[in-house]
Design an enzyme around this catalytic site. Sequence first.
Site, PDB file in Angstrom:
ATOM      1  N   LYS A  10      34.635  12.205 -46.722  1.00  0.00           N
ATOM      2  CA  LYS A  10      35.919  12.057 -47.416  1.00  0.00           C
ATOM      3  C   LYS A  10      36.212  13.355 -47.918  1.00  0.00           C
ATOM      4  O   LYS A  10      35.588  14.259 -48.702  1.00  0.00           O
ATOM      5  CB  LYS A  10      35.260  11.218 -48.902  1.00  0.00           C
ATOM      6  CG  LYS A  10      35.512   9.811 -48.937  1.00  0.00           C
ATOM      7  CD  LYS A  10      35.566   9.253 -50.259  1.00  0.00           C
ATOM      8  CE  LYS A  10      35.902   7.853 -50.228  1.00  0.00           C
ATOM      9  NZ  LYS A  10      35.375   7.093 -51.604  1.00  0.00           N
ATOM     10  N   GLU A  54      20.937  -7.924 -37.551  1.00  0.00           N
ATOM     11  CA  GLU A  54      21.092  -9.249 -38.417  1.00  0.00           C
ATOM     12  C   GLU A  54      22.120 -10.142 -37.683  1.00  0.00           C
ATOM     13  O   GLU A  54      22.288 -11.245 -38.161  1.00  0.00           O
ATOM     14  CB  GLU A  54      21.733  -8.638 -39.676  1.00  0.00           C
ATOM     15  CG  GLU A  54      20.768  -7.908 -40.633  1.00  0.00           C
ATOM     16  CD  GLU A  54      20.819  -6.151 -40.432  1.00  0.00           C
ATOM     17  OE1 GLU A  54      20.935  -6.068 -39.018  1.00  0.00           O
ATOM     18  OE2 GLU A  54      20.233  -5.654 -41.209  1.00  0.00           O
ATOM     19  N   TRP A  95      39.606   9.547 -45.879  1.00  0.00           N
ATOM     20  CA  TRP A  95      38.440   9.382 -44.989  1.00  0.00           C
ATOM     21  C   TRP A  95      38.709   9.869 -43.891  1.00  0.00           C
ATOM     22  O   TRP A  95      39.739   9.425 -43.090  1.00  0.00           O
ATOM     23  CB  TRP A  95      37.975   8.040 -44.898  1.00  0.00           C
ATOM     24  CG  TRP A  95      37.704   7.416 -46.304  1.00  0.00           C
ATOM     25  CD1 TRP A  95      37.912   7.768 -47.529  1.00  0.00           C
ATOM     26  CD2 TRP A  95      36.897   6.145 -46.431  1.00  0.00           C
ATOM     27  NE1 TRP A  95      37.191   6.937 -48.462  1.00  0.00           N
ATOM     28  CE2 TRP A  95      36.751   6.077 -47.926  1.00  0.00           C
ATOM     29  CE3 TRP A  95      36.469   5.155 -45.676  1.00  0.00           C
ATOM     30  CZ2 TRP A  95      35.900   4.905 -48.537  1.00  0.00           C
ATOM     31  CZ3 TRP A  95      35.323   4.264 -46.234  1.00  0.00           C
ATOM     32  CH2 TRP A  95      35.521   4.130 -47.811  1.00  0.00           C
ATOM     33  N   THR A 139      14.627  -3.986 -38.753  1.00  0.00           N
ATOM     34  CA  THR A 139      15.741  -3.052 -38.806  1.00  0.00           C
ATOM     35  C   THR A 139      15.008  -1.682 -39.018  1.00  0.00           C
ATOM     36  O   THR A 139      14.058  -1.887 -39.732  1.00  0.00           O
ATOM     37  CB  THR A 139      16.941  -3.138 -39.637  1.00  0.00           C
ATOM     38  OG1 THR A 139      16.505  -3.241 -41.004  1.00  0.00           O
ATOM     39  CG2 THR A 139      17.502  -4.465 -39.410  1.00  0.00           C
TER      40      THR A 139
HETATM   41  P1  AMP Z   1      20.766  -2.301 -35.035  1.00  0.00           P
HETATM   42  O1  AMP Z   1      20.747  -2.980 -36.036  1.00  0.00           O
HETATM   43  O2  AMP Z   1      19.655  -1.122 -35.129  1.00  0.00           O
HETATM   44  O3  AMP Z   1      21.055  -2.630 -33.883  1.00  0.00           O
HETATM   45  O4  AMP Z   1      22.337  -1.332 -35.630  1.00  0.00           O
HETATM   46  C1  AMP Z   1      23.303  -1.896 -35.898  1.00  0.00           C
HETATM   47  C2  AMP Z   1      24.309  -0.832 -36.085  1.00  0.00           C
HETATM   48  O5  AMP Z   1      24.638   0.209 -34.983  1.00  0.00           O
HETATM   49  C3  AMP Z   1      25.789  -1.217 -36.492  1.00  0.00           C
HETATM   50  O6  AMP Z   1      25.872  -1.687 -37.711  1.00  0.00           O
HETATM   51  C4  AMP Z   1      26.650  -0.043 -36.285  1.00  0.00           C
HETATM   52  O7  AMP Z   1      26.459   0.909 -37.422  1.00  0.00           O
HETATM   53  C5  AMP Z   1      25.972   0.558 -34.950  1.00  0.00           C
HETATM   54  N1  AMP Z   1      26.661   0.024 -33.649  1.00  0.00           N
HETATM   55  C6  AMP Z   1      26.428  -0.844 -32.839  1.00  0.00           C
HETATM   56  N2  AMP Z   1      27.171  -0.932 -31.976  1.00  0.00           N
HETATM   57  C7  AMP Z   1      28.171  -0.121 -32.022  1.00  0.00           C
HETATM   58  C8  AMP Z   1      29.393   0.352 -31.167  1.00  0.00           C
HETATM   59  N3  AMP Z   1      29.709  -0.045 -30.208  1.00  0.00           N
HETATM   60  N4  AMP Z   1      30.005   1.317 -31.997  1.00  0.00           N
HETATM   61  C9  AMP Z   1      29.775   2.018 -33.085  1.00  0.00           C
HETATM   62  N5  AMP Z   1      28.551   1.607 -33.801  1.00  0.00           N
HETATM   63  C10 AMP Z   1      27.785   0.779 -33.452  1.00  0.00           C
END
Ligand code: AMP
Length: 549
Positions: free
Chosen positions: A448, A338, A453, A192
């Site tokens: 906040k 993950e 929120w 990540t």
């Molecule tokens: P990654 O592990 O780099 O793919 O990032 C995952 C994160 O991307 C998630 O925990 C979200 O915060 C964000 N994310 C993924 N898909 C969406 C979505 N459709 N809308 C908002 N946030 C998203």
Amino acid sequence: MVFGDRTMHGKMMGTSLTITEIMRFTDRFYQDTEVISITTDEGVHRSTYGKVFKRSNQVAHALLHLGVQPGDRVATLAWNDHRHMELYYGISCSGAVLHTINPRLFPEQLVYIINHAEDRIIFLDPMFLPLMETLADKLPSVKAYVVLTGGEKMPDRKLLPIHCYESLLSDQDLTYEWPELDETTASALCYTSGTTGNPKGVLYDHRSTVLHAYAACMPNVLGLSHDDVVLPVVPMFHVNAWGTPYACPIAGAKLVLPGPKMADGESLHALIEGEGVIIALGVPTVWFALLAYLKESGKAVKTLNRTIVGGSACPVSMMEEFEEQHSVYTHHAWGMTEMSPLGSVNRLLPGMGSLNASERNEVRAKQGRAPFGVDMKIVDDDSNELPQDGVAFGDLKVRGWWVADGYFRQDDNSDTHDGDGWFSTGDVATIDQYGYLNITDRTKDVIKSGGEWISSIELENLAVAHPDVAEAAVIGIKHEKWGERPLLVIVATEGVVPDETGILSLFKGKVSDWCIPDSITQVDEIPHTATGKISKKTLREQFANYSFG
Ligand code: AMP
């Protein structure tokens, strides 16, 4: 309850769920189905699953030749193309671990993850050679580099030992005796990008990958079949291109791989039209680029039927433009590294067809429902489960067959994993009575104000619907009275002086008055992470001294 020796076991075969089985199946039933790629060295390349897998056999022989042992990490720094696909199968099915590296990471992060993973070999596109030359002396575990090109195109090189991919493969046998792997054998590793601290490794296994790919094919998830032509504009270096290199072969769908042409509207249009793409997957940024090109050129995407948009929130205005201008339906999806990554996909339930346009958009803006195999809940600060009523919001926790139960080489995972087998996603969300998930923020990005929120994602989605706004981000700014108040940061549409009053009036009636940003500020560029998400952390640093005046 434990039944002890009274438990009766079924008499079914315990065949392992392995990626090798995907390869065997597809090679038998869809060997002539096409795999089309844009490559960095030879333009458009046409192949088939049969040819790809033959070369995966050669990859496996080449790995033996290079001294790779089962469990060794073998890295790739590559775009989406047939060679990367050959490596996906050749590496994992031979019992080694495919470590896909995101070339957009900062050099120090690249050094960190390669050393952390102890990669033994790195397969890389020629364009990443200069970058690796600057890092190589900091990478003691790497024993060889393989450049993904043909002999005649092999660039001048300083790295040693170095091999040319095509020359390496050409000497190898086209058949390989694949080992019968245990299904929990590690298959792939993806870090990540981590906005704080070092990147963390997610280690997939064969079983989780097969189950994820199986689920992805289901009608209510990606709905893939052998009638489909699929364009993943999501990189194979980040969460396995959302599992498409495994799911498309299972479904027998034609695969179109865009190489380095990820956010280039003109190239994407040419690929969609030229190859008859039916389903395309990607983050919103990619579709902004395609839609802008279509608008400017007046061109159409005749075969494209649907897009799956995730990675960041998909604005409703994008869904509307796709549907109204191009007859393309957009499914909003959510996931994480993950989670392999699929966590939810938005499809309207039977009966929702009768909703009026604004009710329908309200549902479609949500990230969708979890597929069979993923369980989710929202909890408060004390880990008490909150009601799934579409109003209560809290930390989103998940568990399931393709969710990581810890990080690679990290003993203490108590920050993210509780004792009951749930993983804290770091997202804040609501879940409604129909099971639709709505992500409101990352935990670290919530604003906040006066104890309430405010969802930055909701405000950003509304802001980009204004024609003067090319990109938007909302962050919390310290405020004496309210604690924090939202500031809207925008990049203006090219050549436009944005109408700030007009933009702010867009929020009226759509969110509570106290959620409307106090101010708008314009920047040339909004900072992004290596995976293309808005980096709120960097933005907050940039505006650390901002005051509303
Ligand atoms: P990654 O592990 O780099 O793919 O990032 C995952 C994160 O991307 C998630 O925990 C979200 O915060 C964000 N994310 C993924 N898909 C969406 C979505 N459709 N809308 C908002 N946030 C998203």
